[in-house]
Write a protein that holds these residues in place. Structure first.
Motif, mmCIF file in Angstrom:
data_model
loop_
_atom_site.group_PDB
_atom_site.id
_atom_site.type_symbol
_atom_site.label_atom_id
_atom_site.label_comp_id
_atom_site.label_asym_id
_atom_site.label_seq_id
_atom_site.Cartn_x
_atom_site.Cartn_y
_atom_site.Cartn_z
ATOM 1 N N PRO A 42 30.921 69.941 45.333
ATOM 2 C CA PRO A 42 30.639 68.502 45.179
ATOM 3 C C PRO A 42 31.571 67.649 46.031
ATOM 4 O O PRO A 42 32.771 67.943 46.145
ATOM 5 N N PHE A 43 30.996 66.629 46.647
ATOM 6 C CA PHE A 43 31.782 65.694 47.453
ATOM 7 C C PHE A 43 32.033 64.476 46.583
ATOM 8 O O PHE A 43 31.106 63.772 46.206
ATOM 9 N N ASN A 44 33.281 64.226 46.234
ATOM 10 C CA ASN A 44 33.614 63.204 45.241
ATOM 11 C C ASN A 44 33.913 61.828 45.812
ATOM 12 O O ASN A 44 34.239 60.918 45.072
ATOM 13 N N ALA A 45 33.817 61.670 47.115
ATOM 14 C CA ALA A 45 33.995 60.349 47.734
ATOM 15 C C ALA A 45 32.605 59.820 48.118
ATOM 16 O O ALA A 45 31.620 60.543 48.069
ATOM 17 N N ILE A 46 32.547 58.573 48.503
ATOM 18 C CA ILE A 46 31.275 57.983 48.918
ATOM 19 C C ILE A 46 31.086 58.181 50.409
ATOM 20 O O ILE A 46 31.958 57.844 51.209
ATOM 21 N N ALA A 47 29.937 58.765 50.771
ATOM 22 C CA ALA A 47 29.554 58.918 52.178
ATOM 23 C C ALA A 47 28.037 58.854 52.249
ATOM 24 O O ALA A 47 27.350 59.460 51.422
ATOM 25 N N THR A 48 27.517 58.121 53.209
ATOM 26 C CA THR A 48 26.069 57.964 53.344
ATOM 27 C C THR A 48 25.647 58.194 54.787
ATOM 28 O O THR A 48 26.470 58.168 55.710
ATOM 29 N N ILE A 49 24.335 58.383 54.954
ATOM 30 C CA ILE A 49 23.736 58.459 56.277
ATOM 31 C C ILE A 49 22.345 57.848 56.180
ATOM 32 O O ILE A 49 21.664 57.990 55.154
ATOM 33 N N SER A 50 21.951 57.134 57.213
ATOM 34 C CA SER A 50 20.603 56.570 57.262
ATOM 35 C C SER A 50 20.122 56.572 58.704
ATOM 36 O O SER A 50 20.909 56.711 59.641
ATOM 37 N N PHE A 51 18.817 56.420 58.858
ATOM 38 C CA PHE A 51 18.162 56.495 60.159
ATOM 39 C C PHE A 51 17.254 55.283 60.307
ATOM 40 O O PHE A 51 16.042 55.379 60.132
ATOM 41 N N PRO A 52 17.814 54.120 60.605
ATOM 42 C CA PRO A 52 17.066 52.864 60.572
ATOM 43 C C PRO A 52 15.999 52.700 61.648
ATOM 44 O O PRO A 52 15.059 51.941 61.466
ATOM 45 N N GLU A 53 16.154 53.397 62.770
ATOM 46 C CA GLU A 53 15.155 53.312 63.837
ATOM 47 C C GLU A 53 15.273 54.542 64.718
ATOM 48 O O GLU A 53 16.214 55.321 64.594
ATOM 49 N N ALA A 54 14.330 54.719 65.599
ATOM 50 C CA ALA A 54 14.259 55.908 66.449
ATOM 51 C C ALA A 54 15.596 56.243 67.096
ATOM 52 O O ALA A 54 16.154 55.435 67.831
ATOM 53 N N GLY A 55 16.099 57.438 66.792
ATOM 54 C CA GLY A 55 17.312 57.920 67.413
ATOM 55 C C GLY A 55 18.610 57.299 66.942
ATOM 56 O O GLY A 55 19.675 57.676 67.404
ATOM 57 N N LYS A 56 18.551 56.366 66.013
ATOM 58 C CA LYS A 56 19.760 55.691 65.530
ATOM 59 C C LYS A 56 20.204 56.280 64.196
ATOM 60 O O LYS A 56 19.389 56.558 63.316
ATOM 61 N N VAL A 57 21.502 56.457 64.081
ATOM 62 C CA VAL A 57 22.110 56.955 62.851
ATOM 63 C C VAL A 57 23.235 56.011 62.494
ATOM 64 O O VAL A 57 23.996 55.577 63.355
ATOM 65 N N GLU A 58 23.333 55.692 61.210
ATOM 66 C CA GLU A 58 24.446 54.871 60.748
ATOM 67 C C GLU A 58 24.752 55.236 59.311
ATOM 68 O O GLU A 58 23.947 55.873 58.631
ATOM 69 N N GLY A 59 25.944 54.859 58.872
ATOM 70 C CA GLY A 59 26.301 55.178 57.499
ATOM 71 C C GLY A 59 27.696 54.707 57.152
ATOM 72 O O GLY A 59 28.387 54.068 57.940
ATOM 73 N N GLN A 60 28.073 55.098 55.952
ATOM 74 C CA GLN A 60 29.390 54.777 55.422
ATOM 75 C C GLN A 60 30.115 56.084 55.173
ATOM 76 O O GLN A 60 29.633 56.932 54.422
ATOM 77 N N ALA A 61 31.244 56.283 55.826
ATOM 78 C CA ALA A 61 32.120 57.410 55.522
ATOM 79 C C ALA A 61 33.036 56.940 54.390
ATOM 80 O O ALA A 61 32.982 55.774 53.996
ATOM 81 N N PRO A 62 33.863 57.800 53.831
ATOM 82 C CA PRO A 62 34.703 57.373 52.719
ATOM 83 C C PRO A 62 35.546 56.123 52.987
ATOM 84 O O PRO A 62 35.835 55.364 52.068
ATOM 85 N N CYS A 63 35.922 55.874 54.236
ATOM 86 C CA CYS A 63 36.718 54.687 54.550
ATOM 87 C C CYS A 63 36.019 53.729 55.518
ATOM 88 O O CYS A 63 36.257 52.531 55.466
#
Length: 130
Positions: A42-63
């Protein structure tokens, strides 16, 4: 000037005919996937990933917020040019683990609200959309 735009028109039409073959074309563009585990732990910190448009990646790492490009055709996965803000926090070690794992991922499997990133060495990151 009109001739210039008229000459470019076929290029725009041809490029519109090719669908997005990156993972962005296979997931809901408004979904935000939250990391729940790395390699079965289990990863106990907050981390996200999303793909808002073609070829783009963005997210929130723990910091920090991060962004990158993903151009490999699905189911392949690989991030180019990962950029991130540079803020320190108490979860900096978790962020290091997150980015190190993310950079190793080579395959993606999107099914329903679950996204699994993996590599040929058996490493795996499991994300769930929320």
């Amino acid at each position: 000037m009109f001739r210039f735009f008229a000459a470019l028109l076929p290029v725009f039409f041809v490029s519109a005919c090719f669908p997005d073959e990156s993972i962005s074309g296979f997931v809901e563009p408004t979904a935000e996937y939250h990391l729940v585990e790395i390699d079965g732990v289990p990863f106990n910190a907050i981390a996200t990933i999303s793909f808002p448009e073609a070829g783009k990646v963005e997210g929130q790492a723990p910091c920090n917020r991060y962004f990158a490009e993903q151009t490999a055709p699905y189911p392949w996965f690989g991030l180019d040019g990962i950029g991130a803000t540079r803020m320190a926090c108490e979860n900096l070690s978790a962020e290091t683990v997150f980015f190190a794992a993310l950079e190793e991922m080579m395959l993606a499997e999107a099914s329903g609200d679950t996204l699994i990133l993996s590599n040929t060495d058996g490493r795996e990151m499991v994300f769930v959309a929320r």
